[in-house]
Write a protein that holds these residues in place. Structure first.
Motif, PDB file in Angstrom:
ATOM      1  N   ALA A  62       0.813  -1.221   0.000  1.00 46.12           N
ATOM      2  CA  ALA A  62       0.000   0.000   0.000  1.00 46.12           C
ATOM      3  C   ALA A  62       0.848   1.273   0.000  1.00 46.12           C
ATOM      4  CB  ALA A  62      -0.927   0.007   1.221  1.00 46.12           C
ATOM      5  N   PHE A  63       2.062   1.185   0.557  1.00 41.93           N
ATOM      6  CA  PHE A  63       2.934   2.363   0.591  1.00 41.93           C
ATOM      7  C   PHE A  63       4.402   2.015   0.822  1.00 41.93           C
ATOM      8  CE2 PHE A  63       0.964   1.760   4.769  1.00 41.93           C
ATOM      9  CZ  PHE A  63       2.079   1.565   5.577  1.00 41.93           C
TER      10      PHE A  63
ATOM     11  N   ALA B 185       5.066  -4.571   8.133  1.00 36.83           N
ATOM     12  CA  ALA B 185       4.064  -5.193   9.008  1.00 36.83           C
ATOM     13  C   ALA B 185       2.792  -4.353   9.057  1.00 36.83           C
ATOM     14  CB  ALA B 185       4.641  -5.365  10.412  1.00 36.83           C
ATOM     15  N   LEU B 186       2.950  -3.033   9.182  1.00 33.69           N
ATOM     16  CA  LEU B 186       1.792  -2.138   9.188  1.00 33.69           C
ATOM     17  C   LEU B 186       1.051  -2.205   7.858  1.00 33.69           C
ATOM     18  CD1 LEU B 186       0.168   0.111  10.576  1.00 33.69           C
ATOM     19  CD2 LEU B 186       1.841   1.750   9.680  1.00 33.69           C
ATOM     20  N   ASP B 187       1.797  -2.213   6.771  1.00 37.45           N
ATOM     21  CA  ASP B 187       1.236  -2.311   5.423  1.00 37.45           C
ATOM     22  C   ASP B 187       0.388  -3.574   5.294  1.00 37.45           C
ATOM     23  OD1 ASP B 187       0.984  -2.610   2.516  1.00 37.45           O
ATOM     24  OD2 ASP B 187       2.632  -1.193   2.345  1.00 37.45           O
ATOM     25  N   GLN B 188       0.938  -4.705   5.760  1.00 37.90           N
ATOM     26  CA  GLN B 188       0.224  -5.990   5.665  1.00 37.90           C
ATOM     27  C   GLN B 188      -1.084  -5.963   6.438  1.00 37.90           C
ATOM     28  OE1 GLN B 188       1.601  -7.708   3.030  1.00 37.90           O
ATOM     29  NE2 GLN B 188       1.767  -9.555   4.267  1.00 37.90           N
ATOM     30  N   ILE B 189      -1.046  -5.405   7.640  1.00 38.38           N
ATOM     31  CA  ILE B 189      -2.252  -5.342   8.467  1.00 38.38           C
ATOM     32  C   ILE B 189      -3.328  -4.488   7.795  1.00 38.38           C
ATOM     33  CG2 ILE B 189      -3.193  -4.475  10.651  1.00 38.38           C
ATOM     34  CD1 ILE B 189      -0.452  -5.222  11.918  1.00 38.38           C
ATOM     35  N   LEU B 190      -2.932  -3.323   7.313  1.00 33.00           N
ATOM     36  CA  LEU B 190      -3.901  -2.399   6.706  1.00 33.00           C
ATOM     37  C   LEU B 190      -4.515  -2.968   5.432  1.00 33.00           C
ATOM     38  CD1 LEU B 190      -2.020   0.985   7.235  1.00 33.00           C
ATOM     39  CD2 LEU B 190      -4.053   0.174   8.456  1.00 33.00           C
ATOM     40  N   THR B 191      -3.718  -3.665   4.620  1.00 32.51           N
ATOM     41  CA  THR B 191      -4.267  -4.239   3.382  1.00 32.51           C
ATOM     42  C   THR B 191      -5.097  -5.482   3.659  1.00 32.51           C
ATOM     43  OG1 THR B 191      -2.139  -5.377   2.997  1.00 32.51           O
ATOM     44  CG2 THR B 191      -2.502  -3.296   1.856  1.00 32.51           C
ATOM     45  N   GLN B 192      -4.673  -6.306   4.621  1.00 31.93           N
ATOM     46  CA  GLN B 192      -5.425  -7.521   4.930  1.00 31.93           C
ATOM     47  C   GLN B 192      -6.796  -7.210   5.494  1.00 31.93           C
ATOM     48  OE1 GLN B 192      -3.016 -10.092   7.398  1.00 31.93           O
ATOM     49  NE2 GLN B 192      -1.573 -10.539   5.753  1.00 31.93           N
TER      50      GLN B 192
ATOM     51  N   ARG C  99      -5.993  -0.040   0.267  1.00 32.55           N
ATOM     52  CA  ARG C  99      -5.851  -0.912  -0.884  1.00 32.55           C
ATOM     53  C   ARG C  99      -4.379  -1.006  -1.280  1.00 32.55           C
ATOM     54  NH1 ARG C  99      -9.101  -0.760  -6.692  1.00 32.55           N
ATOM     55  NH2 ARG C  99      -8.504  -2.873  -7.279  1.00 32.55           N
ATOM     56  N   GLY C 100      -3.936  -2.205  -1.622  1.00 36.71           N
ATOM     57  CA  GLY C 100      -2.577  -2.358  -2.122  1.00 36.71           C
ATOM     58  C   GLY C 100      -2.405  -1.636  -3.439  1.00 36.71           C
ATOM     59  N   LEU C 101      -1.178  -1.217  -3.711  1.00 33.84           N
ATOM     60  CA  LEU C 101      -0.888  -0.530  -4.964  1.00 33.84           C
ATOM     61  C   LEU C 101      -0.415  -1.492  -6.050  1.00 33.84           C
ATOM     62  CD1 LEU C 101       0.908   2.677  -3.660  1.00 33.84           C
ATOM     63  CD2 LEU C 101      -1.514   2.330  -4.182  1.00 33.84           C
ATOM     64  N   THR C 102      -0.246  -2.756  -5.684  1.00 33.77           N
ATOM     65  CA  THR C 102       0.191  -3.779  -6.632  1.00 33.77           C
ATOM     66  C   THR C 102      -0.699  -5.001  -6.478  1.00 33.77           C
ATOM     67  OG1 THR C 102       2.481  -3.033  -6.396  1.00 33.77           O
ATOM     68  CG2 THR C 102       2.152  -5.193  -7.387  1.00 33.77           C
TER      69      THR C 102
END
Length: 207
Positions: free
Chosen positions: A158-159, A183-190, A195-198
């Motif tokens: 996501a970022f 880790a923060l990215d994974q939590i927020l997207t899961q 939303r993930g950017l890829t």
């Protein structure tokens, strides 16, 4: 790769880091490269299709080139939502990058209401090369859904990828920061908070 210089870089890298098995490098334009039908067990496209002029034609050739039991692995960028651009921009303001904090504040003041749109353009690398984003409007994901049976679809990053590429700090610090952001990215997207950017798909050919 279309560039001979890029092939030379890949070959030089392989001399230092020999791959297991054999690798053949070739300068060619995938927009028009013929592929043998029903030949490949696996075809991988990572961050490639959104640069191309002939996305549909290339994907049709990929479909034909896969064996009936073959796998198509594809990873491509998505458009950047404002929320992602806002978080990436905030992290860029807080963390040390190639710009000083004074320069960051000056740019933010100059951009004002356009800061998020500029961050979005930067994340999507608009203007970085003549080919950047050229094939986005051809919607590779929708073409993949038409041509292939998609077994798995994931969104990620996501970022973190963008922010980490901008950081200026010792490697030991960057590793720690990267792990926390990831880790923060994974939590927020899961949890679908961002939303993930890829996106990544695993797919098989439709008969």
């Amino acid at each position: 790769d279309v560039a001979e210089a890029a092939i030379a870089l890949a070959q030089a890298y392989a001399l230092v880091h020999p791959p297991s098995g054999s690798v053949t490098y070739r300068a060619a334009d995938i927009n028009y490269l013929p592929l043998q039908t029903e030949t490949y067990d696996l075809i991988v496209c990572i961050g490639t299709l959104h640069h191309l002029a002939e996305v549909e034609a290339v994907m049709e050739r990929i479909h034909a080139a896969l064996k009936p039991t073959g796998l198509f692995y594809m990873s491509e960028p998505l458009d950047t939502p404002p929320s992602n651009a806002l978080i990436a921009g905030g992290l860029m303001m807080l963390l040390p990058t190639h710009l000083s904090y004074w320069e960051k504040a000056r740019h933010l003041f100059r951009l004002r209401g356009q800061a998020i749109s500029h961050m979005k353009d930067s994340i999507e690398a608009k203007g970085l090369s003549p080919f950047e984003g050229y094939g986005r409007h051809q919607d590779p994901l929708e073409l993949a859904r038409t041509l292939f049976n998609i077994h798995k679809y994931d969104e990620n990053n996501a970022f973190t990828g963008y922010v980490m590429a901008q950081l200026k700090m010792p490697d030991s610090w960057a590793i720690v920061v990267g792990r926390v952001l990831y880790a923060l990215d994974q939590i927020l997207t899961q949890f679908k908070l961002l939303r993930g950017l890829t996106y990544v798909i695993h797919a098989g050919r439709k008969s």
